[in-house]
Design a protein around this motif. Structure first.
Motif, PDB file in Angstrom:
ATOM      1  N   SER A   1     -18.141 -37.619 -27.019  1.00  0.00           N
ATOM      2  CA  SER A   1     -17.129 -37.268 -25.750  1.00  0.00           C
ATOM      3  C   SER A   1     -17.621 -37.512 -24.379  1.00  0.00           C
ATOM      4  O   SER A   1     -16.700 -37.665 -23.647  1.00  0.00           O
TER       5      SER A   1
ATOM      6  N   ASN B   1      -8.450 -36.026 -33.574  1.00  0.00           N
ATOM      7  CA  ASN B   1      -8.544 -35.864 -32.074  1.00  0.00           C
ATOM      8  C   ASN B   1      -9.649 -35.512 -31.482  1.00  0.00           C
ATOM      9  O   ASN B   1     -10.078 -35.588 -30.345  1.00  0.00           O
ATOM     10  N   LEU B   2     -10.568 -34.888 -32.587  1.00  0.00           N
ATOM     11  CA  LEU B   2     -11.948 -34.513 -32.275  1.00  0.00           C
ATOM     12  C   LEU B   2     -12.657 -35.710 -31.905  1.00  0.00           C
ATOM     13  O   LEU B   2     -13.530 -35.817 -30.992  1.00  0.00           O
TER      14      LEU B   2
ATOM     15  N   LEU C   1     -11.690 -37.079 -28.454  1.00  0.00           N
ATOM     16  CA  LEU C   1     -11.874 -36.023 -27.086  1.00  0.00           C
ATOM     17  C   LEU C   1     -12.556 -36.696 -26.304  1.00  0.00           C
ATOM     18  O   LEU C   1     -13.973 -37.315 -26.725  1.00  0.00           O
ATOM     19  N   LYS C   2     -12.556 -36.851 -25.085  1.00  0.00           N
ATOM     20  CA  LYS C   2     -13.554 -37.341 -24.254  1.00  0.00           C
ATOM     21  C   LYS C   2     -13.455 -36.238 -22.895  1.00  0.00           C
ATOM     22  O   LYS C   2     -12.496 -35.608 -22.329  1.00  0.00           O
ATOM     23  N   TYR C   3     -14.921 -36.068 -22.316  1.00  0.00           N
ATOM     24  CA  TYR C   3     -15.022 -34.993 -21.344  1.00  0.00           C
ATOM     25  C   TYR C   3     -14.831 -36.045 -19.884  1.00  0.00           C
ATOM     26  O   TYR C   3     -15.339 -37.105 -19.575  1.00  0.00           O
TER      27      TYR C   3
ATOM     28  N   PHE D   1     -12.274 -27.667 -21.650  1.00  0.00           N
ATOM     29  CA  PHE D   1     -12.872 -28.649 -22.617  1.00  0.00           C
ATOM     30  C   PHE D   1     -13.535 -28.021 -23.877  1.00  0.00           C
ATOM     31  O   PHE D   1     -13.456 -28.421 -24.893  1.00  0.00           O
TER      32      PHE D   1
ATOM     33  N   THR E   1     -10.907 -26.270 -26.208  1.00  0.00           N
ATOM     34  CA  THR E   1     -10.530 -27.602 -27.169  1.00  0.00           C
ATOM     35  C   THR E   1     -11.318 -28.045 -28.148  1.00  0.00           C
ATOM     36  O   THR E   1     -10.903 -28.228 -29.353  1.00  0.00           O
ATOM     37  N   PHE E   2     -12.600 -28.215 -27.552  1.00  0.00           N
ATOM     38  CA  PHE E   2     -13.532 -28.800 -28.796  1.00  0.00           C
ATOM     39  C   PHE E   2     -13.803 -27.800 -29.751  1.00  0.00           C
ATOM     40  O   PHE E   2     -13.745 -28.356 -30.841  1.00  0.00           O
TER      41      PHE E   2
END
Length: 337
Positions: free
Chosen positions: A136, A95-96, A99-101, A110, A113-114
């Motif tokens: 991300s 998931n890391l 992960l997209k910003y 964000f 979560t990161f």
């Protein structure tokens, strides 16, 4: 009577406590234990052994914890030794990586979560954390800016501060439809200019553009416009390989090819400059202040080029070259910034 009414209107205050969740192998053990400890403190349970004893009651029976476990470290070790822990860790890492910003996200959400995923995935190395933050981002340009900024930073708090600062600031540097810009030639340092009418041939309504001056004035200001037959929304960012128009800020004349008379003669493609074959066609990223670009005419596919000075010290601007040459390199600055 008044006292009776007052008593009837009183609302009893109650404490509502949410019980901590059962540990089933899908949580980070240390974060879960922290919640348990907080719950116990609220209820006057302070001794480590008592908290551990209560915690063991909240562990799924399928996860083995030695009966004699009495310390926080022993409990965490037992939870991490179960097969569910590496599965959870691998899932968090997956998931890391995904992960997209997005600019639509709250920065605090964000970052939270990161950090949570880094902890669950046991990503503690600073260089790895930098790499995942950069990954991300969708925009190559801002990724390159941040990569440079991160290079000599050795504290994670500063990495986050830089990330936040650049992400908030960067949109101000993007070239957008409607932006008032100057276009500077990289080699000579002079600006694309259009001053007094200098016809390209006797009687022509078209006049020459040239490069002039190292300090931009009103004759060097251009407005990024929608291309012919399109209607771009003012304020939309200009992505690489987009077709644009350039209107002179003072005269409102459109930049066009002198030998081209059709409706698309004022259309230009904003490409990133590169020395790598094929990279011109990479449309990832948004055109921003300082990006080295070529301006390629839509019809004849030739890029803007400047060469020898005339007797007045102005440099002639023509369409010439293959786009890889030094004299094809330009960059933009936003007027007023």
């Amino acid at each position: 009577m008044a006292d009776s009414l007052a008593n009837q209107s009183k609302i009893p205050m109650v404490a509502i406590t949410v019980h901590p969740t059962k540990y089933n192998g899908t949580q980070d053990p240390e974060s879960w234990l922290q919640d348990i400890r907080f719950f116990c403190r609220l209820h006057g349970i302070d001794e480590e052994e008592d908290i551990v004893s209560f915690s063991m009651l909240k562990v799924d029976p399928m996860i083995y914890v030695p009966e004699k476990t009495s310390t926080f470290s022993g409990l965490v070790k037992a939870l991490k030794s179960h097969v569910t822990y590496p599965v959870m860790e691998a899932s968090a890492l997956h998931n890391l990586r995904k992960l997209k910003y997005s600019s639509n996200m709250e920065m605090s959400d964000f970052i939270s979560t990161f950090l949570s995923l880094c902890r669950s995935a046991s990503v503690r190395n600073l260089e790895e954390q930098k790499s995942y933050l950069l990954n991300s981002l969708h925009d190559d340009n801002i990724r390159n800016v941040l990569s440079t900024k991160f290079r000599n930073v050795d504290e994670f708090d500063w990495v986050i501060k830089i990330f936040q600062g650049i992400l908030y600031e960067y949109p101000l540097h993007q070239i957008r439809y409607g932006s008032r810009i100057t276009i500077k030639h990289c080699v000579t340092g002079q600006y694309l200019s259009h001053g007094e009418h200098k016809p390209i041939e006797p009687g022509s309504q078209s006049s020459r553009v040239y490069c002039n001056g190292c300090k931009p004035k009103e004759n060097e200001v251009w407005i990024v416009t929608s291309p012919y037959s399109e209607n771009k929304s003012p304020g939309d960012p200009v992505r690489f390989n987009s077709i644009i128009g350039l209107s002179h800020g003072k005269s409102r004349a459109n930049l066009s090819a002198s030998d081209d008379r059709d409706d698309k003669s004022c259309n230009w493609v904003a490409r990133r400059h590169t020395t790598e074959s094929g990279y011109h066609n990479d449309n990832s990223g948004v055109w921003a202040i300082g990006d080295i670009i070529i301006l390629e005419h839509v019809n004849n596919r030739l890029p803007l080029y400047t060469r020898v000075q005339d007797y007045e010290g102005n440099q002639e601007v023509v369409l010439e070259g293959d786009g890889f040459e030094e004299n094809n390199k330009w960059y933009a600055e936003i007027v007023g910034q």
